[in-house]
Design an enzyme around this catalytic site. Structure first.
Site, PDB file in Angstrom:
ATOM      1  NE  ARG A  60      20.437   2.304  35.415  1.00 21.61           N
ATOM      2  CZ  ARG A  60      20.663   3.413  34.475  1.00 21.61           C
ATOM      3  NH1 ARG A  60      21.822   4.126  34.983  1.00 21.61           N
ATOM      4  NH2 ARG A  60      20.083   3.819  33.532  1.00 21.61           N
ATOM      5  CE  LYS A 201      21.884  -1.802  32.992  1.00 15.51           C
ATOM      6  NZ  LYS A 201      20.561  -2.559  33.401  1.00 15.51           N
ATOM      7  CG  HIS A 221      22.350  -2.424  27.774  1.00 18.38           C
ATOM      8  ND1 HIS A 221      21.352  -1.333  27.717  1.00 18.38           N
ATOM      9  CD2 HIS A 221      21.639  -2.973  29.043  1.00 18.38           C
ATOM     10  CE1 HIS A 221      20.169  -1.277  28.819  1.00 18.38           C
ATOM     11  NE2 HIS A 221      20.408  -2.373  29.436  1.00 18.38           N
ATOM     12  CB  SER A 239      15.068   1.542  30.329  1.00 13.37           C
ATOM     13  OG  SER A 239      14.291   0.801  31.271  1.00 13.37           O
ATOM     14  CE  LYS A 243      18.090  -4.315  27.931  1.00 12.99           C
ATOM     15  NZ  LYS A 243      17.052  -3.040  27.875  1.00 12.99           N
ATOM     16  CB  THR A 244      13.316  -8.284  30.560  1.00 13.61           C
ATOM     17  OG1 THR A 244      14.526  -8.062  31.219  1.00 13.61           O
ATOM     18  CG2 THR A 244      13.013  -9.706  31.650  1.00 13.61           C
ATOM     19  CG  ASP A 258      20.055  -5.689  31.506  1.00 18.13           C
ATOM     20  OD1 ASP A 258      19.459  -5.019  30.573  1.00 18.13           O
ATOM     21  OD2 ASP A 258      20.783  -5.036  32.448  1.00 18.13           O
ATOM     22  NE  ARG A 323      13.467  -2.256  36.342  1.00 16.20           N
ATOM     23  CZ  ARG A 323      13.708  -2.292  35.185  1.00 16.20           C
ATOM     24  NH1 ARG A 323      14.214  -3.649  34.663  1.00 16.20           N
ATOM     25  NH2 ARG A 323      14.149  -1.472  34.319  1.00 16.20           N
TER      26      ARG A 323
HETATM   27  P1  ATP Z   1      15.390  -2.824  31.152  1.00 14.52           P
HETATM   28  O1  ATP Z   1      16.534  -2.435  30.304  1.00 14.52           O
HETATM   29  O2  ATP Z   1      14.779  -1.291  31.747  1.00 14.52           O
HETATM   30  O3  ATP Z   1      15.490  -4.005  31.790  1.00 14.52           O
HETATM   31  P2  ATP Z   1      13.985  -3.973  29.115  1.00 14.52           P
HETATM   32  O4  ATP Z   1      14.258  -3.680  27.552  1.00 14.52           O
HETATM   33  O5  ATP Z   1      14.118  -5.350  29.727  1.00 14.52           O
HETATM   34  O6  ATP Z   1      14.262  -3.021  29.990  1.00 14.52           O
HETATM   35  P3  ATP Z   1      11.035  -5.294  29.354  1.00 14.52           P
HETATM   36  O7  ATP Z   1      11.305  -5.308  30.988  1.00 14.52           O
HETATM   37  O8  ATP Z   1      10.960  -6.272  28.453  1.00 14.52           O
HETATM   38  O9  ATP Z   1      12.375  -4.145  28.799  1.00 14.52           O
HETATM   39  O10 ATP Z   1       9.932  -4.068  29.300  1.00 14.52           O
HETATM   40  C1  ATP Z   1       9.252  -4.103  28.067  1.00 14.52           C
HETATM   41  C2  ATP Z   1       7.702  -3.808  28.632  1.00 14.52           C
HETATM   42  O11 ATP Z   1       6.606  -3.393  27.516  1.00 14.52           O
HETATM   43  C3  ATP Z   1       7.151  -4.910  29.311  1.00 14.52           C
HETATM   44  O12 ATP Z   1       6.276  -4.175  30.487  1.00 14.52           O
HETATM   45  C4  ATP Z   1       6.190  -5.412  28.422  1.00 14.52           C
HETATM   46  O13 ATP Z   1       4.762  -6.149  29.150  1.00 14.52           O
HETATM   47  C5  ATP Z   1       5.815  -4.369  27.581  1.00 14.52           C
HETATM   48  N1  ATP Z   1       5.292  -4.502  26.068  1.00 14.52           N
HETATM   49  C6  ATP Z   1       4.176  -4.213  25.557  1.00 14.52           C
HETATM   50  N2  ATP Z   1       4.118  -4.624  24.147  1.00 14.52           N
HETATM   51  C7  ATP Z   1       5.180  -5.117  23.923  1.00 14.52           C
HETATM   52  C8  ATP Z   1       5.895  -5.351  22.834  1.00 14.52           C
HETATM   53  N3  ATP Z   1       5.024  -5.628  21.679  1.00 14.52           N
HETATM   54  N4  ATP Z   1       6.932  -5.910  22.931  1.00 14.52           N
HETATM   55  C9  ATP Z   1       7.757  -6.116  24.175  1.00 14.52           C
HETATM   56  N5  ATP Z   1       7.282  -5.451  25.285  1.00 14.52           N
HETATM   57  C10 ATP Z   1       6.139  -5.231  25.175  1.00 14.52           C
HETATM   58 MN    MN Z   2      15.372  -5.891  31.247  1.00 14.05          MN
END
Ligand code: ATP
Ligand code: MN
Length: 538
Positions: A60, A201, A221, A239, A243-244, A258, A323
């Site tokens: 973004r 978003k 969020h 980010s 979360k995901t 999200d 992604r």
């Molecule tokens: P966005 O808001 O951009 O979608 P998000 O909060 O959903 O971000 P994720 O997509 O879940 O974030 O990204 C977390 C990344 O960190 C993933 O690539 C995951 O494999 C990695 N990772 C490594 N170790 C951990 C951990 N202990 N817990 C969570 N994620 C981890």
């Molecule tokens: Mn996410």
């Protein structure tokens, strides 16, 4: 002009100024997939997913996100660096130019909606220049049935023209790309960027205004899932904090990854109909559900395929922000409809690259309020050789770029909800352990999952001295033992093997917290203030 294409429905686009007989209305995912391949705008991966490049932008562009300053927004929006004002007349002129541009193209129109709870449903019409942007909309928004498409009344319209370049001097934009929200006209106008995240978003920002202002609902969020007992868990985080990853859990039904609303009736509903997962270093063994969701219908962005069409998830030559989007039903264990009841646990996720925040700790209500308004995570430098210091990053409500109102508005709503529902709040560091970025390592995903399950199952015990240690700097309650996690991992100081270096780094971070909190000090009551770190270095 009326059109009738893949859907049996007929719609009129004249009110948009669109005079175009090359319109694909409600094209199926298969059709969009095939059109993209036929136009050589993408490739099919061996998994069956469609892989495209989003072009110049692979993320973004927050500096190019504007809100039209009008009677609706003028006195309510928190104007500043995040919410940049845009002139209504300039918007009209820019809109006309974009429509004129789209009149010369083959376009894709999709009716969909946001908000899984029918009481909050927001009907959307998405008009895109590219077929794959339309597939993204199919995946990420909620999908009306054929019956619901009869007399479909779109409330908000998203116009997405990645190939249209604005002229900043004439159009009032900062540069050639823009995402402008107009609450009077109910239009999200996006141009000059193909990054699909702008689409989702954009509507998130719209809901973050509408829901608290008109519907007494807190937009968040966060991701959310539900346990066997019907208890809902909510995961906030910036980010890359997880979360995901962490909401996608075979033991719990996924509500969404999200964007959610928490209603006055104490229910939690997803705004979206799909997930948008990071795929950097994705591995089947650690994240089998997300890996399995990458199949026909899914849309991969900015990944590299080998000659057999296999994705190299380690290849970040286009971007670190690779992604995939897929509809929620690609995850077997999902909640239908995406509504949860009875929120019992909230997790604040942070990827602390200083490696000083405990991997899991329990927060008091004051600490919860303080950490929510702070919204801390850390950014690590790119992949350049050599160890580069991490940079603390604070984003109020764990999502400041998407929040049109003042952060305290959301923080107050959350505090009230936490008090009413008696929810437990946990701070989870998914970032570094054993030292900062460059020295330590990222927390093992299986440990983070075990800690979250222990919190959800009540295995961390009651909030008392023999179960918890109060962290001497952050003041948070750090569990002494956790099933499935080596005890040594629970104390960040113990993992460093160097107390002095640990405390030095911890103080560095608390100073950053204190500095960031200054801008909220005049709004914050004594309760929030008490929630901050207990000790600072001078
Ligand atoms: P966005 O808001 O951009 O979608 P998000 O909060 O959903 O971000 P994720 O997509 O879940 O974030 O990204 C977390 C990344 O960190 C993933 O690539 C995951 O494999 C990695 N990772 C490594 N170790 C951990 C951990 N202990 N817990 C969570 N994620 C981890
Ligand atoms: Mn996410």
């Amino acid at each position: 002009m009326s059109i009738s294409h893949q859907s049996t429905q007929t719609i009129s686009l004249e009110s948009y100024g669109l005079v175009n007989d090359r319109v694909h209305y409600q094209a199926t995912p298969d059709e969009l997939h095939n059109i993209t391949l036929k136009k050589a705008m993408g490739k099919e991966a061996s998994s069956g997913a469609l892989a495209i490049d989003t072009g110049e932008f692979t993320g973004r562009s927050p500096k190019d996100r504007f809100i039209v300053m009008d009677d609706i927004t003028k006195l309510k929006v928190w104007w500043g660096d995040i919410n940049l004002p845009f002139d209504p007349d300039k918007f009209d002129r820019l809109y006309d130019k974009v429509i004129e541009y789209l009149n010369s193209k083959e376009i894709y129109v999709r009716d969909s909606y946001a908000c899984a709870d029918p009481d909050y449903r927001l009907n959307l019409r998405v008009i895109t220049e590219y077929p794959w942007s339309n597939l993204f909309a199919y995946n990420m928004f909620l999908r009306p049935t054929e019956a619901e498409l009869v007399d479909f009344d779109p409330e908000w319209t998203i116009v997405n023209a990645p190939g249209f370049m604005a002229d900043p001097k004439e159009d009032g934009t900062r540069q050639h790309n823009f995402a402008v929200l107009n609450f009077t006209k109910k239009i999200a106008l996006i141009g000059g960027t193909g990054y699909t995240g702008e689409i989702k978003k954009g509507i998130f920002s719209v809901l973050n205004f509408i829901l608290p202002v008109y519907k007494n609902t807190l937009p968040m969020h966060c991701s959310a899932n539900v346990g066997d007992d019907g208890d809902t868990a909510i995961f906030f985080g910036l980010s890359g904090t997880g979360k995901t990853t962490l909401s996608t859990d075979p033991h719990r039904k996924l509500i969404g990854d999200d964007e959610h609303g928490w209603t006055a009736e104490n229910t939690v509903f997803n705004f979206e109909g799909g997930c948008y997962a990071k795929v950097i270093d994705l591995c089947q063994e650690n994240e089998p559900e997300i890996y399995g969701a990458i199949k026909k219908g899914a849309l991969l962005e900015n990944v590299i395929l080998d000659k057999d069409g296999d994705v190299d998830f380690a290849d970040t030559s286009i971007t670190q922000n690779t992604r995939v989007s897929y509809p929620l039903y690609h995850i077997a264990n999902h909640m239908e409809p995406s509504v949860g009841r009875n929120p019992k646990n909230i997790f604040f996720l942070t990827a602390d690259a200083f490696g000083v925040i405990p991997p899991i700790s329990k927060l008091t209500p004051s600490q919860a309020a303080y950490h929510f308004i702070s919204g801390y995570t850390a950014k690590v430098a790119g992949t350049e050789a050599g160890v580069v210091e991490p940079v603390p990053s604070f984003s109020a409500c764990f999502g400041a770029p998407f929040m049109p109102l003042h952060p305290t508005k959301y923080a107050e709503m959350l505090s009230d909800k936490m008090k009413e529902s008696g929810v437990n709040v946990w701070l989870v560091n998914t970032g570094w352990t054993g030292g900062p970025y460059g020295v330590g390592t990222r927390m093992k995903l299986k440990y983070t999952r075990a800690m979250i399950h222990a919190a959800l199952n009540g295995d961390l015990g009651l909030y008392c001295y023999d179960k918890y240690h109060i962290h001497s700097v952050f003041g948070v309650a750090q569990p002494r033992v956790c099933p499935g996690v080596p005890t040594s991992v629970l104390s960040p100081r113990a993992t460093w093997n160097d107390d002095e270096a640990y405390y030095k780094m911890a103080f560095k971070l608390t100073n950053a917290f204190r500095h960031n909190f200054k801008k909220f000090e005049s709004y914050a009551n004594e309760e929030i203030r008490r929630g901050g770190p207990q000790r600072y270095a001078f």
